[in-house]
Design a protein around this motif. Structure first.
Motif, PDB file in Angstrom:
ATOM      1  N   SER A  84      -5.567   3.655   6.398  1.00  0.00           N
ATOM      2  CA  SER A  84      -5.241   3.981   4.939  1.00  0.00           C
ATOM      3  C   SER A  84      -3.568   4.862   5.155  1.00  0.00           C
ATOM      4  O   SER A  84      -2.694   4.611   4.431  1.00  0.00           O
ATOM      5  CB  SER A  84      -6.331   4.752   4.143  1.00  0.00           C
ATOM      6  OG  SER A  84      -7.440   4.129   4.053  1.00  0.00           O
ATOM      7  N   LEU A  85      -3.663   5.966   5.730  1.00  0.00           N
ATOM      8  CA  LEU A  85      -2.574   7.038   5.790  1.00  0.00           C
ATOM      9  C   LEU A  85      -1.480   6.438   6.666  1.00  0.00           C
ATOM     10  O   LEU A  85      -0.267   6.862   6.341  1.00  0.00           O
ATOM     11  CB  LEU A  85      -3.072   8.434   6.115  1.00  0.00           C
ATOM     12  CG  LEU A  85      -4.046   9.007   5.203  1.00  0.00           C
ATOM     13  CD1 LEU A  85      -4.635  10.142   5.701  1.00  0.00           C
ATOM     14  CD2 LEU A  85      -3.688   8.818   3.787  1.00  0.00           C
ATOM     15  N   ARG A 121     -10.171   2.944   3.534  1.00  0.00           N
ATOM     16  CA  ARG A 121     -11.205   3.861   3.331  1.00  0.00           C
ATOM     17  C   ARG A 121     -12.274   3.383   2.353  1.00  0.00           C
ATOM     18  O   ARG A 121     -13.449   4.006   2.698  1.00  0.00           O
ATOM     19  CB  ARG A 121     -10.533   5.479   3.289  1.00  0.00           C
ATOM     20  CG  ARG A 121     -11.734   6.467   3.149  1.00  0.00           C
ATOM     21  CD  ARG A 121     -12.495   6.461   4.579  1.00  0.00           C
ATOM     22  NE  ARG A 121     -13.421   7.446   4.270  1.00  0.00           N
ATOM     23  CZ  ARG A 121     -14.693   7.265   3.616  1.00  0.00           C
ATOM     24  NH1 ARG A 121     -15.069   5.921   3.577  1.00  0.00           N
ATOM     25  NH2 ARG A 121     -15.468   8.087   3.667  1.00  0.00           N
ATOM     26  N   THR A 163      -3.123   5.712  -5.672  1.00  0.00           N
ATOM     27  CA  THR A 163      -4.026   6.189  -4.511  1.00  0.00           C
ATOM     28  C   THR A 163      -4.946   4.994  -4.166  1.00  0.00           C
ATOM     29  O   THR A 163      -5.389   5.045  -2.837  1.00  0.00           O
ATOM     30  CB  THR A 163      -4.664   7.416  -5.104  1.00  0.00           C
ATOM     31  OG1 THR A 163      -3.587   8.684  -5.518  1.00  0.00           O
ATOM     32  CG2 THR A 163      -5.659   8.034  -4.155  1.00  0.00           C
ATOM     33  N   LEU A 211      -5.602   4.046  -0.360  1.00  0.00           N
ATOM     34  CA  LEU A 211      -7.012   4.263   0.216  1.00  0.00           C
ATOM     35  C   LEU A 211      -7.937   3.068   0.205  1.00  0.00           C
ATOM     36  O   LEU A 211      -8.960   3.230   0.399  1.00  0.00           O
ATOM     37  CB  LEU A 211      -7.773   5.318  -0.404  1.00  0.00           C
ATOM     38  CG  LEU A 211      -6.974   6.568  -0.551  1.00  0.00           C
ATOM     39  CD1 LEU A 211      -7.726   7.571  -1.183  1.00  0.00           C
ATOM     40  CD2 LEU A 211      -6.839   7.132   0.966  1.00  0.00           C
ATOM     41  N   TRP A 266      -9.762   6.118   7.638  1.00  0.00           N
ATOM     42  CA  TRP A 266      -8.720   7.125   6.851  1.00  0.00           C
ATOM     43  C   TRP A 266      -7.342   6.751   7.611  1.00  0.00           C
ATOM     44  O   TRP A 266      -6.260   7.040   7.206  1.00  0.00           O
ATOM     45  CB  TRP A 266      -9.041   8.576   7.281  1.00  0.00           C
ATOM     46  CG  TRP A 266      -9.912   8.861   6.216  1.00  0.00           C
ATOM     47  CD1 TRP A 266     -11.358   9.417   6.409  1.00  0.00           C
ATOM     48  CD2 TRP A 266      -9.694   9.282   4.982  1.00  0.00           C
ATOM     49  NE1 TRP A 266     -11.670   9.942   5.210  1.00  0.00           N
ATOM     50  CE2 TRP A 266     -10.993   9.896   4.351  1.00  0.00           C
ATOM     51  CE3 TRP A 266      -8.419   9.441   4.200  1.00  0.00           C
ATOM     52  CZ2 TRP A 266     -10.833  10.157   3.001  1.00  0.00           C
ATOM     53  CZ3 TRP A 266      -8.520   9.654   3.108  1.00  0.00           C
ATOM     54  CH2 TRP A 266      -9.753  10.146   2.110  1.00  0.00           C
ATOM     55  N   LYS A 292       0.749  -1.119   0.065  1.00  0.00           N
ATOM     56  CA  LYS A 292       0.017   0.106  -0.016  1.00  0.00           C
ATOM     57  C   LYS A 292       1.048   1.288  -0.004  1.00  0.00           C
ATOM     58  O   LYS A 292       0.612   2.257  -0.809  1.00  0.00           O
ATOM     59  CB  LYS A 292      -0.875  -0.112   1.035  1.00  0.00           C
ATOM     60  CG  LYS A 292      -2.143  -1.193   1.089  1.00  0.00           C
ATOM     61  CD  LYS A 292      -2.920  -1.164   2.565  1.00  0.00           C
ATOM     62  CE  LYS A 292      -3.869  -2.291   2.237  1.00  0.00           C
ATOM     63  NZ  LYS A 292      -4.579  -2.323   3.520  1.00  0.00           N
TER      64      LYS A 292
END
Length: 362
Positions: free
Chosen positions: A323-324, A297, A290, A294, A320, A255
């Motif tokens: 994901s980040l 999310r 992306t 993500l 979120w 990821k």
């Protein structure tokens, strides 16, 4: 390996416990931690409290010495690690069980009695319970920590910084890895399991914790440290023939790495191919990276609602995060392997340490 443990067969069997606390510059939380042990529903004569200081410049050591029944071990460490401190603590004691605590925790009054009752099962080498945040409502970072500290009750594949361990299991394993700056607790867990012991999580509150995280910088640093810990422990487990944390490392690499590759390739393609095909490839590269980043999310909000018992808006926020957070975790993995190749591992500075490693479920 078959282990046996003798007791008198009584339900009131209450063994002696060495309570080992570790900290550096923890004056704001240490007294609260010690007082919580003294307030436990457990005979005081059965408890010995050992505080291992990693080189504080505040009043932490003075706080510990103000208690007649607290043993202070003051380590003058330029680069303290939790493993160094915990090993110094349990090796100073003699009790058959050792309760490890971080100095920013508060032990539940009923925990020691519940844990020592459960660990009478001779197959169990370590017992833990739930760690909950004291103030999850204060910041989103505390709230995320409250979600991630815990796993399901029953047999477990690892434990964190708060745990009751049988001394025999510690002696057989050799104790904590003193070089790790993250992931030292799961790493020890795996060696204890390979020695034939079980780790059990009780459906009971063990400790309350004060993460006290208020800034994005602290959050990113925690993610970086967790990535470093994932990589360090994964390397050791791979050498032992174990798949522990292999999926977690793979997810971070796919990821986080996929996003960085896609985001880097997109402008390069646009700069080198000034045509429609170049534009399409550039957009595809960016969108693909992306989408990888993500994935939680976009696709896992419902799962987080079910697994973590969250409302939809809460699950979106947590998604979120999942994901980040792989981006600072990826940097932590890169830092570990770069340091290994260059002979420059990450070291702690003599400052306040937040120990423990949570696993982000993505």
């Amino acid at each position: 390996m078959k282990h046996t443990h003798q007791n008198d067969g009584s339900q009131e069997y209450l063994p002696s416990i060495d309570c080992v606390l570790i900290g550096v510059n923890c004056a704001s939380t240490l007294k609260r931690c010690i007082d919580s042990i003294l307030a436990c529903d457990y005979p005081k004569e059965k408890l010995r409290i050992i505080y291992v200081d990693g080189g504080s410049s505040d009043t932490s050591k003075a706080i510990a010495t103000a208690y007649q029944n607290v043993t202070l071990i003051a380590l003058d460490l330029l680069h303290p690690t939790p493993g160094l401190q915990r090993n110094a603590g349990w090796k100073n004691g003699t009790a058959p069980f050792v309760q490890f605590l971080d100095s920013d925790t508060i032990i539940d009054p009923a925990w020691l009695r519940a844990a020592t009752t459960a660990i009478q099962d001779p197959a169990i080498g370590a017992i833990n319970g739930y760690r909950r945040e004291l103030h999850p409502e204060r910041t989103i970072y505390n709230w995320i920590g409250d979600i991630e500290w815990n796993g399901p009750p029953g047999q477990s594949d690892c434990f964190g910084g708060d745990v009751l361990i049988r001394r025999t299991a510690l002696e057989e394993s050799g104790g904590y890895d003193e070089t790790l700056v993250g992931g030292e607790d799961p790493e020890l867990s795996r060696r204890i399991i390979r020695n034939g012991w079980q780790i059990r999580r009780l459906d009971a509150l063990m400790t309350s914790h004060d993460l006290a995280m208020t800034t994005i910088r602290q959050y990113l640093k925690r993610g970086f440290r967790s990535g470093y810990g994932f990589a360090a422990v994964r390397l050791r487990e791979a050498k032992a023939g174990s798949s522990f944390w292999k999926p977690e490392n793979r997810k971070i690499l796919i990821k986080g790495g996929g996003f960085l590759i896609g985001a880097t390739a997109a402008p390069l393609i646009a700069l080198t191919q000034h045509n429609v095909r170049g534009t399409i490839l550039s957009l595809a590269s960016l969108l693909g990276g992306t989408a990888l980043l993500l994935n939680p999310r976009i696709f896992k909000v419902e799962k987080f609602m079910r697994d973590n018992k969250l409302r939809r808006e809460e699950a979106k926020i947590y998604a979120w995060h999942c994901s980040l957070v792989v981006l600072p975790q990826l940097l932590g993995i890169i830092r570990f392997h770069a340091g290994r190749l260059l002979g420059k591992p990450l070291t702690n500075k003599r400052a306040a340490l937040k120990t423990g490693l949570s696993t982000t479920r993505t």
